[in-house]
Scaffold this active site. Structure first.
Site, PDB file in Angstrom:
ATOM      1  N   CYS A  94       9.535  14.299   5.576  1.00  0.00           N
ATOM      2  CA  CYS A  94       9.717  12.691   5.788  1.00  0.00           C
ATOM      3  C   CYS A  94       8.606  11.943   6.006  1.00  0.00           C
ATOM      4  O   CYS A  94       7.703  12.635   5.024  1.00  0.00           O
ATOM      5  CB  CYS A  94       9.272  12.986   7.406  1.00  0.00           C
ATOM      6  SG  CYS A  94      11.202  13.788   8.650  1.00  0.00           S
ATOM      7  N   ARG A 130      10.717  11.469  -2.639  1.00  0.00           N
ATOM      8  CA  ARG A 130      10.598  12.643  -1.373  1.00  0.00           C
ATOM      9  C   ARG A 130      11.508  12.949  -1.074  1.00  0.00           C
ATOM     10  O   ARG A 130      12.331  14.112  -0.156  1.00  0.00           O
ATOM     11  CB  ARG A 130       9.846  12.546  -0.348  1.00  0.00           C
ATOM     12  CG  ARG A 130       7.978  12.710  -0.520  1.00  0.00           C
ATOM     13  CD  ARG A 130       7.030  12.333   0.140  1.00  0.00           C
ATOM     14  NE  ARG A 130       7.165  13.261   1.317  1.00  0.00           N
ATOM     15  CZ  ARG A 130       5.969  14.313   0.894  1.00  0.00           C
ATOM     16  NH1 ARG A 130       5.597  14.221   0.530  1.00  0.00           N
ATOM     17  NH2 ARG A 130       6.941  14.860   2.564  1.00  0.00           N
ATOM     18  N   TRP A 172      13.680  12.312   6.213  1.00  0.00           N
ATOM     19  CA  TRP A 172      14.426  13.512   6.630  1.00  0.00           C
ATOM     20  C   TRP A 172      14.937  14.176   7.354  1.00  0.00           C
ATOM     21  O   TRP A 172      14.274  15.344   8.121  1.00  0.00           O
ATOM     22  CB  TRP A 172      13.610  13.980   5.153  1.00  0.00           C
ATOM     23  CG  TRP A 172      14.634  15.277   4.313  1.00  0.00           C
ATOM     24  CD1 TRP A 172      15.280  14.162   2.928  1.00  0.00           C
ATOM     25  CD2 TRP A 172      15.353  16.267   4.565  1.00  0.00           C
ATOM     26  NE1 TRP A 172      16.434  15.441   2.570  1.00  0.00           N
ATOM     27  CE2 TRP A 172      16.214  16.333   3.249  1.00  0.00           C
ATOM     28  CE3 TRP A 172      15.139  17.242   5.094  1.00  0.00           C
ATOM     29  CZ2 TRP A 172      16.439  17.737   3.506  1.00  0.00           C
ATOM     30  CZ3 TRP A 172      15.028  18.787   4.531  1.00  0.00           C
ATOM     31  CH2 TRP A 172      16.161  18.809   4.185  1.00  0.00           C
ATOM     32  N   ASN A 231       6.103  14.088  10.602  1.00  0.00           N
ATOM     33  CA  ASN A 231       6.807  14.429  10.093  1.00  0.00           C
ATOM     34  C   ASN A 231       6.352  16.426  11.203  1.00  0.00           C
ATOM     35  O   ASN A 231       5.591  15.892  11.497  1.00  0.00           O
ATOM     36  CB  ASN A 231       5.391  14.511   9.336  1.00  0.00           C
ATOM     37  CG  ASN A 231       6.284  13.348   7.927  1.00  0.00           C
ATOM     38  OD1 ASN A 231       7.039  11.979   8.611  1.00  0.00           O
ATOM     39  ND2 ASN A 231       5.354  12.943   7.170  1.00  0.00           N
ATOM     40  N   GLY A 232       7.504  16.966  10.954  1.00  0.00           N
ATOM     41  CA  GLY A 232       6.944  18.161  11.360  1.00  0.00           C
ATOM     42  C   GLY A 232       8.307  18.607  12.446  1.00  0.00           C
ATOM     43  O   GLY A 232       9.342  17.819  13.060  1.00  0.00           O
ATOM     44  N   GLU A 283      21.020  35.245 -10.632  1.00  0.00           N
ATOM     45  CA  GLU A 283      20.812  34.085 -10.876  1.00  0.00           C
ATOM     46  C   GLU A 283      19.744  33.460 -11.907  1.00  0.00           C
ATOM     47  O   GLU A 283      19.367  32.991 -12.552  1.00  0.00           O
ATOM     48  CB  GLU A 283      20.042  33.962  -9.562  1.00  0.00           C
ATOM     49  CG  GLU A 283      18.947  32.424  -8.850  1.00  0.00           C
ATOM     50  CD  GLU A 283      19.727  31.409  -8.617  1.00  0.00           C
ATOM     51  OE1 GLU A 283      20.537  31.245  -9.485  1.00  0.00           O
ATOM     52  OE2 GLU A 283      19.039  30.808  -8.441  1.00  0.00           O
ATOM     53  N   LYS A 314      19.501  30.278 -14.225  1.00  0.00           N
ATOM     54  CA  LYS A 314      18.048  29.528 -14.622  1.00  0.00           C
ATOM     55  C   LYS A 314      17.580  29.228 -15.924  1.00  0.00           C
ATOM     56  O   LYS A 314      17.373  27.913 -16.254  1.00  0.00           O
ATOM     57  CB  LYS A 314      16.854  29.965 -13.052  1.00  0.00           C
ATOM     58  CG  LYS A 314      16.523  29.756 -12.236  1.00  0.00           C
ATOM     59  CD  LYS A 314      16.494  28.333 -12.100  1.00  0.00           C
ATOM     60  CE  LYS A 314      17.717  28.091 -11.606  1.00  0.00           C
ATOM     61  NZ  LYS A 314      18.547  28.298 -10.138  1.00  0.00           N
ATOM     62  N   GLU A 351      20.473  27.096 -17.505  1.00  0.00           N
ATOM     63  CA  GLU A 351      20.497  25.828 -17.133  1.00  0.00           C
ATOM     64  C   GLU A 351      19.259  24.626 -17.725  1.00  0.00           C
ATOM     65  O   GLU A 351      19.987  23.627 -18.061  1.00  0.00           O
ATOM     66  CB  GLU A 351      20.917  25.257 -15.298  1.00  0.00           C
ATOM     67  CG  GLU A 351      21.275  25.734 -14.508  1.00  0.00           C
ATOM     68  CD  GLU A 351      21.054  25.988 -13.016  1.00  0.00           C
ATOM     69  OE1 GLU A 351      21.798  25.240 -11.931  1.00  0.00           O
ATOM     70  OE2 GLU A 351      20.052  26.788 -12.900  1.00  0.00           O
ATOM     71  N   HIS A 363      29.362  49.375 -20.052  1.00  0.00           N
ATOM     72  CA  HIS A 363      31.399  48.457 -20.480  1.00  0.00           C
ATOM     73  C   HIS A 363      31.109  47.266 -21.381  1.00  0.00           C
ATOM     74  O   HIS A 363      32.207  46.853 -20.647  1.00  0.00           O
ATOM     75  CB  HIS A 363      32.361  48.480 -18.848  1.00  0.00           C
ATOM     76  CG  HIS A 363      31.740  49.734 -18.034  1.00  0.00           C
ATOM     77  ND1 HIS A 363      32.941  50.582 -18.471  1.00  0.00           N
ATOM     78  CD2 HIS A 363      31.311  50.090 -17.240  1.00  0.00           C
ATOM     79  CE1 HIS A 363      32.326  51.556 -17.561  1.00  0.00           C
ATOM     80  NE2 HIS A 363      31.059  51.910 -16.766  1.00  0.00           N
ATOM     81  N   LYS A 409      22.842  16.969  -9.583  1.00  0.00           N
ATOM     82  CA  LYS A 409      21.959  17.919  -9.050  1.00  0.00           C
ATOM     83  C   LYS A 409      22.952  18.185  -7.344  1.00  0.00           C
ATOM     84  O   LYS A 409      23.257  19.233  -6.910  1.00  0.00           O
ATOM     85  CB  LYS A 409      21.152  16.636  -8.270  1.00  0.00           C
ATOM     86  CG  LYS A 409      20.243  17.859  -6.873  1.00  0.00           C
ATOM     87  CD  LYS A 409      19.427  18.148  -6.955  1.00  0.00           C
ATOM     88  CE  LYS A 409      19.060  19.627  -5.941  1.00  0.00           C
ATOM     89  NZ  LYS A 409      18.366  20.990  -6.391  1.00  0.00           N
TER      90      LYS A 409
HETATM   91  C1  G6P Z   1      24.744  21.937  -9.177  1.00  0.00           C
HETATM   92  C2  G6P Z   1      23.396  22.011  -9.284  1.00  0.00           C
HETATM   93  C3  G6P Z   1      23.010  23.432  -8.611  1.00  0.00           C
HETATM   94  C4  G6P Z   1      23.193  23.886  -7.306  1.00  0.00           C
HETATM   95  C5  G6P Z   1      25.249  23.913  -7.544  1.00  0.00           C
HETATM   96  C6  G6P Z   1      25.551  23.493  -6.288  1.00  0.00           C
HETATM   97  O1  G6P Z   1      25.372  22.703 -10.189  1.00  0.00           O
HETATM   98  O2  G6P Z   1      23.088  21.635 -10.346  1.00  0.00           O
HETATM   99  O3  G6P Z   1      21.281  23.707  -8.400  1.00  0.00           O
HETATM  100  O4  G6P Z   1      23.038  25.410  -6.462  1.00  0.00           O
HETATM  101  O5  G6P Z   1      24.981  22.756  -7.266  1.00  0.00           O
HETATM  102  O6  G6P Z   1      25.164  22.726  -4.964  1.00  0.00           O
HETATM  103  P1  G6P Z   1      25.332  22.720  -3.620  1.00  0.00           P
HETATM  104  O7  G6P Z   1      24.332  21.686  -3.005  1.00  0.00           O
HETATM  105  O8  G6P Z   1      25.860  22.838  -2.476  1.00  0.00           O
HETATM  106  O9  G6P Z   1      23.645  23.972  -2.875  1.00  0.00           O
END
Ligand code: G6P
Length: 610
Positions: free
Chosen positions: A2, A27, A76, A102-103, A482, A486, A489, A505, A605
């Site tokens: 927030c 933010r 938020w 906030n908080g 993961e 990363k 991506e 395998h 995103k």
């Molecule tokens: C997109 C983003 C990823 C995220 C995925 C799932 O591919 O680029 O970073 O992990 O969506 O998103 P969500 O908001 O459902 O966790």
């Protein structure tokens, strides 16, 4: 999360507050509002949605107000869905006192009960409205004193700004765990949660520390500890650019969000780990019986959230002994899934808007599963369509590649596993050990993040590689996935995550001296011995090994080419630590390649298309 802005001066407050709110937009927020000190009392205007929605509403109302004292807030959501009523500022009953916050007030239910018994009524679902009424309850003419007395009753975190109609030229501010800074201009004062909101007006600021309170008046800013002893603090002159400020001084949101994790993990756990090792997850309270009697748990997610789900599978099966299936949401929804009775489905999503995850949740519910959510974005579609669930409280994530949401998702899944265990088998030593270890995680995360120059060096050595392989066993296998996700991506380098033993395998055929292999080997016990053998298989084929091990483990010393050491924790919790070098490595590789990791090509995103 927030955002807060306040103004006491000679200029019309409305445009200053709106500009400040716009500066806080980066933010993330879901509603906003302002309160102006008018001749006839305090006028509050607030609106769900973008700042432009608030601006539209102000047109013709108080936009042309001459008020020169006021506060503004972007919310938020943490308690209660984003809507007009839950937006800030919040007023006490009767409207004499107005507050932005906030908080999270952790003991807000007890305080609300106390205030309700005293005759107070509430119009929102928020913890903030409770605080407004609590301050009013202590008010006897001195606003600063009333705030101090109320804050002594509060558990949780806050950055607050409070106005009372009887003090038309002042506002009281206080901070614990949520930033607040006072800006000193010429015959005017600002207060904000974030320098970005005020930096175009003044660069002379006074930072508040935790447990400090102050009062802004025309005559100056007075500043105290919570025991009311006065504080003298020098004015700091800021010379950062606005862009630097928005990113908290980091070059990219992704790095900022990686570095935020000690705090976001604290926020995810706050108020949820009880001293006796018990777990309190308010959003699951209504479903404890169904959870305890579940015969099967489904975790539905995409991308990084899916990887968090894979860790969840290990920890829930281990601790609660309930069968778990993790499914790519997109696959689940199209394959005519079987949902036996007593199935509980959790949709895991940072944004709460990923269309495949949403549709998978709807599908699971329509076939009789109890549909719950593990979501970061409060009031998002998945959060609204879940019958219950757990919020991450990790704050808005702006970098496209998810980082802090992953560690918070894993933490929530860990707490759910413990809750299920406790519902089925009662509280035991294992629960206590795990909650103790969880409490230590934020500090251990800090240790890893504090000095990561070695990871920068490794990134330099390998930024020109064309392929990477990531290997892990047990809870480290999802971390391998993961880590590889990363890297691909944001650096566009091809990378694959594999269960270490499966390497034999197939991927072993790819290994040569050009192939960096990241080996996640920070567990102890049987898995540790096995991963050493897998590493030997890589080395025997000239593969270059980057191993992640615990600080006291020397088994890899003569085997791996590069060793990254992380603090020791329980095997089930290792993903929370081991994923950090993965995030940092991919960040620095992308940075060395000159790529914009906050907006990688072709990615979004929140993916709201199928
Ligand atoms: C997109 C983003 C990823 C995220 C995925 C799932 O591919 O680029 O970073 O992990 O969506 O998103 P969500 O908001 O459902 O966790």
């Amino acid at each position: 999360m927030c955002g807060i802005i306040g103004y006491v001066g000679q200029r019309p407050a409305t445009p200053l507050l709106l500009d400040g709110l716009k500066r806080l937009e980066y933010r993330g927020y879901d509603s906003s509002g302002i309160a102006l000190m008018q001749d006839d009392g305090i006028n509050v205007m607030k609106k769900k949605g973008r700042i432009s929605a608030l601006e539209g509403m102000l047109n013709g109302h108080i936009a042309d107000s001459k008020a020169t004292v006021g506060i503004g807030h972007t919310r938020w959501a943490t308690h209660g869905v984003p809507n007009d009523l839950n937006a800030h500022p919040h007023s006490s009953m009767g409207g004499d006192l107005v507050l932005i916050h906030n908080g999270i007030i952790e003991n807000f239910s007890e305080l609300k009960e106390y205030l309700s018994n005293t005759g107070y009524t509430f119009t929102s679902d928020t913890d903030t409205e409770v605080l407004a009424n609590l301050i009013l309850d202590f008010y006897e003419g001195d606003l600063l004193k009333a705030v101090v007395r109320a804050l002594h009753r509060v558990a949780g975190t806050y950055g607050i700004v409070v106005m009372h109609k009887d003090h038309p030229r002042s506002m009281v501010v206080a901070r614990k765990g949520s930033p607040l800074v006072v800006g000193v201009g010429e015959d005017e004062y600002f207060v904000a949660s974030d320098l970005a909101a005020m930096v175009e007006h003044t660069r002379d600021v006074i930072f508040l520390n935790d447990n400090e309170v102050g009062i802004i008046e025309d005559s100056g800013f007075r500043h105290f500890n919570l025991d009311e002893s006065p504080i003298q603090r020098q004015i700091t002159h800021i010379d950062f650019t606005l862009e630097q400020i928005e990113k908290g001084g980091y070059r990219h949101f992704m790095l900022k969000e990686i570095m935020e994790q000690p705090q976001t993990l604290e926020d995810t756990m706050r108020g949820r780990l009880l001293p006796d090792g018990g777990i309190k997850l308010g959003g699951l309270n209504q479903h404890l019986d169904e959870l305890a009697n579940a015969d099967r748990i489904l975790l539905l997610a995409c991308g990084t959230s899916y990887h968090a789900g894979l860790v969840g599978e290990y920890v829930i099966e281990e601790l609660a002994r309930i069968p778990v299936e993790v499914e790519y949401a997109s696959e689940f929804r199209y394959r005519n899934p079987l949902i036996p009775p007593n199935t509980v489905a959790f949709a895991i999503s940072q944004s709460g808007e990923t269309i495949d995850t949403l549709e998978a949740l709807r599908e699971a519910k329509s076939r009789g599963a109890l549909g719950l959510g593990i979501v970061n974005s409060v009031g998002s579609t998945i959060a609204r369509e879940s019958v219950g669930g757990v919020y991450l409280h990790a704050g808005p994530e702006i970098g496209v590649a998810s980082t802090k949401a992953f560690t918070s998702q894993v933490t929530v899944l860990m707490m759910i596993a413990l809750l299920l265990r406790q519902q089925r088998m009662g509280l035991d030593e294992t629960s206590q050990d795990i909650t103790d270890a969880l409490r230590r995680i934020p500090d251990q995360v800090s240790t890893i993040l504090k000095d990561h120059s070695q990871i920068v060096d490794i990134a330099k050595m390998f930024s020109r590689a064309s392929n990477f392989l990531y290997l892990g066993r047990g809870t480290q296998y999802p971390v391998a996935l993961e880590g590889a996700l990363k890297l691909k991506e944001i650096s566009y380098i091809h990378a694959e995550g594999y269960p270490a033993a499966e390497m034999k395998h197939g991927p072993i055929a790819l290994i040569d001296r050009m192939m960096p292999v990241v080996v996640l080997a920070a567990q102890s016990g049987a898995e540790s011995a096995k991963i050493i053998s897998n590493t030997q298989e890589v080395r025997a084929r000239d593969g270059v090994v980057i191993a992640v091990v615990t600080e006291d483990d020397h088994q890899m010393d003569n085997l791996a080419n590069h060793i990254i050491r992380i603090p020791k924790t329980l095997n089930l919790l290792v993903p929370l630590l081991a994923v950090l070098p993965m995030q940092l490595l991919s960040y620095y590789v992308a940075d060395l390649l000159g790529l914009d990791m906050d907006k990688p090509r072709n990615l979004a995103k929140a993916v709201t298309v199928e």
